[in-house]
Each structure stands twice: as C-alpha cells, then as structure tokens.
Design a protein around this motif. Structure first.
Motif, PDB file in Angstrom:
ATOM      1  N   PRO A  32      42.188  42.049  43.034  1.00 38.68           N
ATOM      2  CA  PRO A  32      41.572  42.683  41.996  1.00 38.68           C
ATOM      3  C   PRO A  32      40.070  41.774  41.688  1.00 38.68           C
ATOM      4  O   PRO A  32      40.181  40.372  42.144  1.00 38.68           O
ATOM      5  N   MET A  33      38.925  42.394  41.533  1.00 36.41           N
ATOM      6  CA  MET A  33      37.695  41.698  41.378  1.00 36.41           C
ATOM      7  C   MET A  33      37.608  41.053  40.144  1.00 36.41           C
ATOM      8  O   MET A  33      38.367  41.478  39.207  1.00 36.41           O
ATOM      9  N   ILE A  34      36.504  40.149  39.970  1.00 33.43           N
ATOM     10  CA  ILE A  34      36.585  39.570  38.707  1.00 33.43           C
ATOM     11  C   ILE A  34      36.244  40.270  37.432  1.00 33.43           C
ATOM     12  O   ILE A  34      36.807  40.238  36.310  1.00 33.43           O
ATOM     13  N   SER A  35      35.720  41.401  37.791  1.00 34.06           N
ATOM     14  CA  SER A  35      35.257  42.132  36.658  1.00 34.06           C
ATOM     15  C   SER A  35      36.327  42.962  36.366  1.00 34.06           C
ATOM     16  O   SER A  35      36.626  43.049  35.090  1.00 34.06           O
ATOM     17  N   GLU A  36      37.285  43.210  37.108  1.00 33.35           N
ATOM     18  CA  GLU A  36      38.680  43.639  36.631  1.00 33.35           C
ATOM     19  C   GLU A  36      39.498  42.751  35.704  1.00 33.35           C
ATOM     20  O   GLU A  36      40.137  42.980  34.798  1.00 33.35           O
TER      21      GLU A  36
END
Length: 126
Positions: A32-36
């Motif tokens: 998962p990306m940091i944005s998620e």
C-alpha cells in the motif's frame, strides 16, 4: 485400485497439499502506498504494514536511540508519514533515497519500522 484411480487420487492429494500450503499466504500485489495508509488509517493502525517511499530531505535523524525520518509517497509528495527505526543502520541510508519499510503502524502519522530495505541505485543518470 487401477491406474486411473491412483492418478486421480494423486492429483487430489497434490491440490490438497497446495491449498494447505497457501492457506495464510498474502497474495496481494505490491505494497500500500503512503497515500493509502493516510487516507484509510483505521484499516492499518495497529497492523504490520509494508510500504515504500523516499526519505524527505532535512528529516533524517540518526542517534544512539535510533533512526527517525519522514517518508514521502513515491507518487504524491503531499503524503508523508513519520518512521522510527531502532535496528542496525542500513548501508547507504540517506535523504532523497527510495526505501521499502516493514513495521507496525502505531498511529495515523507514525510507523515503527523493524526492517528497512534500500532501493536499488539506478544505472542511468538524468
């Protein structure tokens, strides 16, 4: 039993063993990306997470207590999260470099990392 029955039984046995072997394996694609992580903190706080990003310039602090820095999202630098790491200092750890981390997300703004993997340096220069 004849040969056909033995073959069918062997195939079912192989499928059964394979299903048991993959029972708890996470087959999801990528991290998962940091944005998620930031947009859905209730899903991740208190859980072990794997993510990747770039160490924000001016945030790397290496001391006897550990290493801390801010990790920026690879795709959107507006998303960032704090990271604290108490393990051995990884080779080539520096600001502006890409890394992958694994650890416990203790709050919507902090991950206590237990593993850091440095990104591969590019052979190509811009």
């Amino acid at each position: 039993m004849d040969r056909k029955q033995k073959t069918v039984l062997a195939i079912f046995f192989i499928i059964f063993v394979g299903a048991i072997g993959l029972w708890n394996v996470d087959l999801s694609q990528g991290y998962p990306m940091i944005s998620e992580l930031k947009e859905k903190p209730d899903k991740y706080v208190g859980e072990n997470v794997n993510t990747m990003g770039t160490i924000k310039n001016g945030t790397l602090d290496v001391s006897t207590e550990g290493i801390s820095f801010t990790l920026m999202d690879v795709e959107d630098e507006n998303f960032e999260i704090g990271v604290e790491y108490t393990g051995a200092l990884p080779a080539d750890l520096d600001e502006g470099k890409g890394i992958s981390i694994s650890g416990l997300m203790v709050s919507p703004n902090m991950i206590e990392a237990n593993k850091i993997v440095m990104g591969c340096p590019s052979k190509y220069k811009e």
